[in-house]
Design a protein around this motif. Structure first.
Motif, PDB file in Angstrom:
ATOM      1  N   SER A  88       0.841  -1.188   0.000  1.00 53.18           N
ATOM      2  CA  SER A  88       0.000   0.000   0.000  1.00 53.18           C
ATOM      3  C   SER A  88       0.881   1.244   0.000  1.00 53.18           C
ATOM      4  CB  SER A  88      -0.901   0.017   1.235  1.00 53.18           C
ATOM      5  OG  SER A  88      -1.672  -1.156   1.306  1.00 53.18           O
ATOM      6  N   THR A 123      -1.767   6.454   5.779  1.00 55.53           N
ATOM      7  CA  THR A 123      -2.398   6.359   4.472  1.00 55.53           C
ATOM      8  C   THR A 123      -3.426   7.478   4.337  1.00 55.53           C
ATOM      9  OG1 THR A 123      -3.745   4.961   3.005  1.00 55.53           O
ATOM     10  CG2 THR A 123      -4.121   4.739   5.359  1.00 55.53           C
ATOM     11  N   GLU A 131       0.274  -4.437   7.891  1.00 58.50           N
ATOM     12  CA  GLU A 131       0.839  -4.831   6.603  1.00 58.50           C
ATOM     13  C   GLU A 131       2.224  -5.427   6.818  1.00 58.50           C
ATOM     14  OE1 GLU A 131       2.028  -2.177   2.929  1.00 58.50           O
ATOM     15  OE2 GLU A 131      -0.098  -2.711   2.870  1.00 58.50           O
TER      16      GLU A 131
END
Length: 585
Positions: A88, A123, A131
């Motif tokens: 990501s 994010t 993650e």
């Protein structure tokens, strides 16, 4: 915390992890089957039991097949093991940039009796997750300070936490939520590090991520020039195994989530209910801010550098307007979670630039055509410029269509572009279309003929300008502040934007936007109106400091129905003179 529920979820996750690993074992058994047959044939020949020309041919055939299968299996296994899993896009937050945030997360992990995340990243979205970035292709784990007094015990702790997943936090949460609310929201996420440390679950996740990465590698023809057949074979094998373990992997993640949620029940349970309400509110404000405020700026080559701070302003405005949100404004007196950061402004800027890349596809670095803009400069740098650029484009298209500045040839043309030219063209065209449509023709057909040519040309002009701009550079790095920066090297940015906010605008929507821009330019140049920013609705027109809220339906009446009476009445009420030339950008 109910130990029974945690153990049940963990056992279900481990059972599904073993099912995933059995898929890998079966694939290995299938790859070894020709080799086993070759060993049997060779052993039979050496002992004198399987002799003769037929057995000799079988031995050669099966041996060659076994070698080919082993080579193919080795290639597939190597690609699965070495392919870089997708990550990501995030903004890394070093411990030196947020010591209080790291301390809060570690205290939370201690309360939950789970390993602490190895790092924290942000994010630009309203979500949080763990993650795994322990793959060799992702580089070495972040260095950790070693306590000389703690000695070997501290060193072992560092080794364990270095392999733990990183914690990804939605940046809007840090600015809107209070510290206690953020801790309550992160509790179930941090609790997931416990199941992640189990060897079977970790191995199953690595296998699934490797298969997914192998499928992506085989599908990228740019990475396999000249060996497309090999890539096709690798992709086929990876897809077969991925389909076989897909259901088990999904159930494994459900079990992990259930165990983590059950474990987090003991941490701020009552506060978590309130915090979940804030999650929904933050998402609504974030979505509104991106689509109504940030998107017009991105289209003008400007990216707001304080998006997360804008979320607070947008949600505060929502709490003022919406009775359902009245109680949320009182929370602003408590300590916001962004106080856990040493330099919240620098991190907000990095997250804002990443949001522009993900949702719009902008470059990774600022430049003359991609500059940051503050909220104080937004009305002049974005709103005014957008309206005048759209108005100029509208008149260029009218010139290309051969539309006169005044419908009456006997009337001298003004020195510059006017709003009256636009109004006269749309109303005259609609009137001509209505006369030629006949008494039985639907009204919409005559109106469509009034504005279709102008709308089509506007759409073509916008498309041409976007094509001339070309693909914006997406390589480079964000100018990192102390201890933080963009994880640009960890993800493939060739397919930006990853999450486009809106589908392409229709030609009629473009026409309405351009007519609105022309009206606003006329208002600014004739009655001293000013451009403004509404946190929930984006660019807005201010007349005597008051926001104009009734312009859009009047413009739509002109564009869709060819009826200019509501708009002309509105212009007369405000004293706007459509016949006066306006300044275009």
């Amino acid at each position: 915390m109910t130990g029974t529920g945690v153990e049940a979820g963990a056992q279900a996750a481990r059972a599904r992890a073993l099912a995933v690993l059995r898929v890998r074992s079966r694939a290995l058994a299938v790859a070894l089957l020709p080799s086993a047959a070759a060993v049997i044939l060779l052993a039979g020949g050496s002992t004198g039991h399987l002799v003769g020309p037929g057995w000799d041919a079988a031995r050669w055939t099966v041996s060659v097949l076994a070698v080919l299968v082993l080579l193919a299996a080795a290639v597939v296994a190597l690609v699965v093991a070495r392919a870089r899993p997708a990550l990501s896009p995030t903004v890394a937050v070093a411990e030196s940039a947020a010591p209080d945030l790291y301390r809060m997360v570690r205290d939370l992990a201690d309360r939950l009796d789970v390993p602490a995340p190895s790092a924290i990243a942000l994010t630009p979205d309203c979500d949080s997750w763990l993650e795994d970035r322990t793959h060799p292709a992702h580089g070495p784990p972040p260095p950790r300070e070693r306590d000389e007094i703690a000695g070997a015990a501290q060193h072992r702790l560092n080794r364990r936490t270095a392999t733990a997943p990183i914690l990804v936090i939605g940046s809007p949460f840090l600015w809107w939520m209070r510290v206690g609310e953020l801790r309550a929201v992160l509790a179930p996420v941090v609790a997931g590090t416990g199941p992640s440390a189990h060897p079977d679950i970790a191995a199953a996740r690595r296998f699934v991520r490797g298969l997914d990465a192998a499928v992506a590698v085989s599908a990228d023809r740019g990475r396999c020039p000249g060996v497309r057949l090999v890539c096709a074979g690798i992709g086929w094998a990876a897809r077969v195994m991925l389909r076989a373990c897909q259901a088990h992997a999904a159930e494994m993640e459900r079990g992990v989530a259930a165990a983590a949620a059950e474990r987090a029940q003991a941490v701020d349970y009552g506060l978590r209910i309130v915090a979940q309400e804030q999650v929904g509110l933050a998402y609504a404000g974030w979505d509104r801010l991106l689509t109504r405020v940030a998107l017009p700026a991105w289209r003008m080559g400007r990216w707001p550098s304080r998006l997360d701070a804008g979320v607070v302003a947008a949600l505060t405005e929502l709490s003022r307007r919406d009775r359902l949100a009245e109680g949320f404004a009182s929370r602003l007196g408590e300590r916001p979670a962004c106080d856990l950061l040493e330099e919240p402004g620098a991190i907000d800027e990095a997250a804002s630039l990443l949001a522009a890349r993900l949702f719009h596809g902008g470059p990774a670095e600022s430049g003359p055509d991609w500059a940051p803009v503050g909220w104080q400069e937004y009305p002049d740098e974005v709103v005014d410029r957008k309206w005048r650029t759209d108005a100029a484009r509208l008149h260029r298209v009218l010139d290309a269509l051969g539309v006169r500045r005044t419908p009456d040839p006997a009337v001298p043309s003004p020195d510059g572009p006017t709003l009256a030219r636009v109004l006269d063209h749309l109303t005259e065209s609609a009137r001509r279309g209505a006369k030629g449509a006949g008494p039985t023709a639907p009204e919409t057909e005559s109106v469509e003929g009034a504005e279709s040519a102008l709308a089509v040309r506007l759409g073509a002009e916008v498309a041409r300008e976007e094509a001339e701009a070309g693909p914006q550079s997406t390589h480079g790095a964000v100018a990192a502040a102390a201890g933080q920066g963009l994880d640009a090297a960890l993800w493939d940015d060739a397919a930006l934007p990853l999450f486009p906010l809106q589908p392409p605008r229709t030609e009629r929507e473009l026409l309405a936007d351009h007519v609105t821009a022309m009206v606003c330019c006329a208002a600014m140049d004739t009655v001293g109106a000013t451009p403004g920013l509404d946190w929930l609705d984006g660019p807005t027109l201010l007349v005597d400091g008051v926001r104009v809220a009734d312009l859009t339906p009047r413009v739509l009446s002109l564009v869709e129905d060819g009826d200019a009476v509501p708009l002309r009445t509105w212009l007369i009420e405000l004293g706007i003179r459509p016949e006066k030339p306006v300044r275009l950008g």
